[in-house]
Enzyme design. Sequence first.
Site, mmCIF file in Angstrom:
data_model
loop_
_atom_site.group_PDB
_atom_site.id
_atom_site.type_symbol
_atom_site.label_atom_id
_atom_site.label_comp_id
_atom_site.label_asym_id
_atom_site.label_seq_id
_atom_site.Cartn_x
_atom_site.Cartn_y
_atom_site.Cartn_z
ATOM 1 N N ARG A 93 35.730 34.171 29.798
ATOM 2 C CA ARG A 93 35.098 33.232 30.731
ATOM 3 C C ARG A 93 36.096 32.821 31.819
ATOM 4 O O ARG A 93 35.745 32.754 33.004
ATOM 5 C CB ARG A 93 34.617 31.985 29.983
ATOM 6 C CG ARG A 93 33.421 32.216 29.081
ATOM 7 C CD ARG A 93 33.033 30.931 28.362
ATOM 8 N NE ARG A 93 31.869 31.106 27.500
ATOM 9 C CZ ARG A 93 31.324 30.138 26.782
ATOM 10 N NH1 ARG A 93 31.856 28.913 26.827
ATOM 11 N NH2 ARG A 93 30.267 30.377 26.028
ATOM 12 N N HIS A 130 50.998 35.446 49.360
ATOM 13 C CA HIS A 130 50.902 36.637 48.530
ATOM 14 C C HIS A 130 52.185 36.843 47.727
ATOM 15 O O HIS A 130 53.201 36.192 47.946
ATOM 16 C CB HIS A 130 50.598 37.853 49.397
ATOM 17 C CG HIS A 130 49.215 37.826 49.968
ATOM 18 N ND1 HIS A 130 48.704 38.837 50.753
ATOM 19 C CD2 HIS A 130 48.218 36.900 49.869
ATOM 20 C CE1 HIS A 130 47.462 38.551 51.112
ATOM 21 N NE2 HIS A 130 47.147 37.370 50.590
ATOM 22 N N GLU A 136 54.440 39.190 47.614
ATOM 23 C CA GLU A 136 55.640 39.633 48.317
ATOM 24 C C GLU A 136 56.386 38.454 48.948
ATOM 25 O O GLU A 136 57.618 38.434 48.994
ATOM 26 C CB GLU A 136 55.273 40.637 49.418
ATOM 27 C CG GLU A 136 54.579 41.895 48.900
ATOM 28 C CD GLU A 136 53.064 41.789 48.919
ATOM 29 O OE1 GLU A 136 52.409 42.789 49.235
ATOM 30 O OE2 GLU A 136 52.531 40.685 48.610
ATOM 31 N N GLU A 152 26.358 36.419 29.117
ATOM 32 C CA GLU A 152 26.389 35.933 27.739
ATOM 33 C C GLU A 152 24.984 35.581 27.275
ATOM 34 O O GLU A 152 24.808 34.919 26.260
ATOM 35 C CB GLU A 152 27.297 34.700 27.624
ATOM 36 C CG GLU A 152 28.744 35.022 27.367
ATOM 37 C CD GLU A 152 29.508 33.836 26.809
ATOM 38 O OE1 GLU A 152 28.901 32.939 26.214
ATOM 39 O OE2 GLU A 152 30.739 33.814 26.989
ATOM 40 N N CYS A 175 49.412 43.898 52.507
ATOM 41 C CA CYS A 175 48.349 43.791 53.513
ATOM 42 C C CYS A 175 48.924 43.991 54.913
ATOM 43 O O CYS A 175 50.100 43.739 55.173
ATOM 44 C CB CYS A 175 47.627 42.458 53.406
ATOM 45 S SG CYS A 175 48.696 41.025 53.659
ATOM 46 N N SER A 234 22.934 30.533 15.652
ATOM 47 C CA SER A 234 23.995 31.531 15.831
ATOM 48 C C SER A 234 25.380 30.932 15.634
ATOM 49 O O SER A 234 26.380 31.563 15.971
ATOM 50 C CB SER A 234 23.911 32.138 17.239
ATOM 51 O OG SER A 234 24.082 31.134 18.230
#
EC number: 3.5.4.26
Length: 375
Positions: A189, A55, A57, A306, A80, A173
């Site tokens: 994404r 983590h 820290e 999407e 945590c 498109s």
Amino acid sequence: MQKFSDADQRYMARALELAKLGEGSTSPNPMVGAVVVKDGKIVGEGYHQKYGGPHAEVFAIEEAGEKAIGADIYVSLEPCSHYGKTPPCAQKLIDTGIKRAIIAMVDPNPDVAGRGIEMLREAGIEVELGLLKKEAQNLNEIFLKYIQSDYPFVYLKKAQTLDGYIASSSGDSKWITNSAARLEGHKLRHRSDAIMVGIGTVLADDPSLTARLESKKGIDPIRIILDPLLEIPLTAKIINQKSTAKTLIITADNLNNSAAQIKKEKLLKKKKVEILDFETDNTNYFNLKKLLMQLRERKISSILVEGGAKLSHTFLKENLVDKFYYFIAPKIYGGSDGIASFCGEGPKMMSDAVELEILEQKNIDNNILLIAKKK
């Protein structure tokens, strides 16, 4: 109300900046940044780099070394207090000899939920809460939705003309928006665990659905295709390209298991495609709420929709969209025969239209990006 100094503000802003470096890599865990400060100087920094790894820290304290003794630490999320993939960070702070901990927000995870803060205070560490809390919450909007509900966080992305069309009458498109706007879409994404489209989009566009970034290799999302009748061609890019991401095809549980379909399923599985049979109604529509719940059980914390107009309409109608991303190009289709952003029955009265709150608006060259949520 707790007052924080300008220096406190700067150090926590830096912790949030560091946390964002873990975007796309930490799911379903949150993004977290940490900064260790001694005598008015930053002596250690760190962020949660990947799921299952150390983590923030830990990195910050290890970089600080002996300078961490008697120092302050700024953390964007409560340390945590339980053993998970790694030992508890709260205990790490205590054992190191941290004097003061400034924490942006409490971790809503039931395994933590204030216990880390309690551990620190019981050990005599001064704890201050709430600095840049809103910014920390916005940064971890996906984690907060995932940990506090039965559903993943859902983004709905649209690329459309000024008059609201996403494709011409022929289904073309490419391209409505400019390359810079499309790059922003790829960043979305990269940020999302999964991307969802309907089979209509696959048949019309043959998309790759990968995250293609300029500065670094994007992390491809899990590709989820809603394909009740298993119509996907075996030649489709999405099942033939090289990618570390999984492809999951959702089919109707009452699919006619003909010899041809069984053979097709076997060929798809050879291509490392997972097929999930799921219940549909009599019109071959999936129950999206049930499907999203099952996807969350797979530790999918965020989904980028999407898909085409019909899928978008269903997500909107079922109130399943958390944030809207609208990319608008300065183009007018100029007809009534194109494919609109949504396809389905709308409200009879304009007063019943879905109202949005615009969160951000920016120009991307000559395109506009609107980021919004439902009011």
